[in-house]
Design a protein around this motif. Structure first.
Motif, short mmCIF file in Angstrom:
data_model
loop_
_atom_site.label_atom_id
_atom_site.label_comp_id
_atom_site.label_asym_id
_atom_site.label_seq_id
_atom_site.Cartn_x
_atom_site.Cartn_y
_atom_site.Cartn_z
N ILE A 118 0.84 -1.20 0.00
CA ILE A 118 0.00 0.00 0.00
C ILE A 118 0.88 1.25 0.00
O ILE A 118 1.78 1.38 0.85
N PRO A 119 0.67 2.18 -0.93
CA PRO A 119 1.48 3.40 -0.95
C PRO A 119 1.16 4.31 0.23
O PRO A 119 0.09 4.23 0.83
N ASN A 120 2.10 5.17 0.53
CA ASN A 120 1.97 6.07 1.67
C ASN A 120 1.17 7.31 1.27
O ASN A 120 1.68 8.42 1.20
N ILE A 121 -0.11 7.08 0.97
CA ILE A 121 -1.04 8.15 0.63
C ILE A 121 -2.19 8.09 1.63
O ILE A 121 -2.82 7.03 1.78
N GLU A 122 -2.45 9.17 2.30
CA GLU A 122 -3.50 9.20 3.29
C GLU A 122 -4.84 8.76 2.68
O GLU A 122 -5.24 9.27 1.64
N GLY A 123 -5.50 7.81 3.31
CA GLY A 123 -6.80 7.33 2.85
C GLY A 123 -6.74 6.16 1.90
O GLY A 123 -7.76 5.49 1.67
N PHE A 124 -5.56 5.87 1.38
CA PHE A 124 -5.46 4.78 0.39
C PHE A 124 -5.81 3.43 1.01
O PHE A 124 -6.60 2.66 0.46
N CYS A 202 -1.88 13.99 -2.50
CA CYS A 202 -1.63 14.14 -1.07
C CYS A 202 -2.50 13.20 -0.25
O CYS A 202 -2.04 12.62 0.74
N ALA A 203 -3.76 13.08 -0.63
CA ALA A 203 -4.68 12.26 0.17
C ALA A 203 -5.88 11.86 -0.68
O ALA A 203 -6.18 12.49 -1.70
N ILE A 204 -6.53 10.80 -0.24
CA ILE A 204 -7.79 10.37 -0.85
C ILE A 204 -8.86 10.51 0.23
O ILE A 204 -8.85 9.78 1.22
N GLU A 205 -9.73 11.47 0.02
CA GLU A 205 -10.82 11.66 0.99
C GLU A 205 -11.91 10.64 0.71
O GLU A 205 -12.17 10.29 -0.45
N HIS A 206 -12.56 10.17 1.76
CA HIS A 206 -13.50 9.07 1.60
C HIS A 206 -14.51 9.05 2.73
O HIS A 206 -14.33 9.67 3.78
N LEU A 214 -9.78 13.38 -4.59
CA LEU A 214 -8.33 13.36 -4.43
C LEU A 214 -7.88 14.78 -4.15
O LEU A 214 -8.34 15.73 -4.79
N THR A 215 -6.97 14.93 -3.20
CA THR A 215 -6.41 16.24 -2.92
C THR A 215 -4.94 16.27 -3.32
O THR A 215 -4.24 15.25 -3.27
N PHE A 216 -4.48 17.46 -3.74
CA PHE A 216 -3.11 17.65 -4.23
C PHE A 216 -2.48 18.81 -3.48
O PHE A 216 -3.17 19.63 -2.88
N SER A 217 -1.18 18.91 -3.56
CA SER A 217 -0.48 19.96 -2.82
C SER A 217 -0.63 21.32 -3.46
O SER A 217 -0.60 22.35 -2.76
#
Length: 309
Positions: A118-124, A202-206, A214-217
């Motif tokens: 699992i990649p280090n992406i919040e929410g993944f 940056c993150a996957i909101e769910h 999806l959020t980006f920097s």
């Protein structure tokens, strides 16, 4: 399980491939032990699809029903345990588990699956198996016509975007960093209304594992209904490697047409062999492994009779 320590076959892994093999071997009157630690790779998936007669059922329910049916065969036994080692012991094999100790089998079958990295992406991690998906044949129909995304780059991203295209109402390929696609590939995707976004995620909101955006920097968030990707993986069980089994260049256990590994008497089936990961494919592989193992027992018995004669 009876006080019996020697088996015709020990199956390591009791999910779809392992249970299917156990069914074929049980119906062939072979003494079988299925060892499983209850850690299937699709535990988080809410539904399983594209498996005839079980379409839309939960993975857990399919496994439980299969286990109950296999359990009706008197020669098949189950052990809830973790295998810690296996080794060649003359013309048989010794298998060691955490709690039961040493067991013996004439043949081994690894149906142990893989572990996705699992990649280090919040929410993944929370979305994996629910709204971040690996197989369009298993899950594409349920999200058809929605705004979909593919997380990938290079050849994998390009091929998966093409594959997902006709399921999607709107499709974006998220390369999660600088694209490594060629200009020609990008133009071809664009010609099919597939956007390519290079921004780092940056993150996957769910909501409870179901993606919303999806959020980006450095750019605005993008609404998304579901995502598809292929993740790097490791084998869930390291024992085949320790035993000396050969592997493919992609990290799968190498087998022959009869499902046998490079070690005679050691077989493999299921997700540990292929990128084509589905319940139906695992069941088919287990069924074939069970039948070919039984056929090998028959061949050995008749070869022995020929020698005696």
């Amino acid at each position: 399980m009876e006080n019996q320590q020697t088996f015709d076959v020990i199956i390591i892994g009791g999910s779809y491939a392992g249970l299917s093999a156990a069914l074929a071997l049980g119906r062939s009157l072979r003494k079988v032990l299925v060892i499983d630690n209850g850690n299937p790779c699709n535990a988080q998936a809410p539904e399983s699809h594209n498996f005839i007669t079980q379409d839309g059922e939960t993975p857990f329910a399919i496994r439980e029903k299969a286990k109950a049916q296999v359990n009706t065969y008197a020669t098949v036994h189950f052990l809830e345990d973790t295998v810690t080692d296996a080794a060649v012991a003359g013309n048989s094999f010794t298998v060691t588990t955490k709690t039961k100790g040493s067991l013996s089998a004439k043949k081994l079958l690894f149906a142990t699956g893989i572990i996705d990295t699992i990649p280090n992406i919040e929410g993944f991690a929370e979305c994996w198996g629910k709204s971040i998906l690996h197989c369009p044949y298993c899950h594409g129909y349920e999200v058809a016509g929605k705004k979909l995304g593919v997380i990938g780059n290079g050849d994998m991203g390009f091929e998966m975007a093409k594959t997902i295209c006709h399921w999607a109402g709107e499709l974006t390929l998220f390369t999660n960093g600088t694209s490594t696609l060629s200009n020609e590939e990008v133009l071809l995707l664009n010609s099919h209304n597939i956007k390519v976004v290079e921004n780092e995620i940056c993150a996957i909101e769910h909501n409870n594992g179901f993606a919303t955006q999806l959020t980006f920097s450095d750019t605005e968030p993008e609404y998304i209904h579901a995502l598809f990707t292929q993740l790097p993986f490791v084998q869930q069980c390291s024992i085949p490697e320790k035993m000396g089994c050969e592997f493919t260049e992609h990290g799968f256990i190498q087998i022959s047409k009869t499902m046998e590994t490079s070690i005679p008497g050691v077989y493999a089936a299921g997700d540990c062999l292929t990128l084509f990961r589905s319940v139906a494919n695992a069941v088919a592989a287990g069924n074939k492994a069970g039948a070919t193992i039984n056929k090998q027992f028959i061949a050995e018995a008749f070869a022995l009779e020929k020698v005696k004669a």
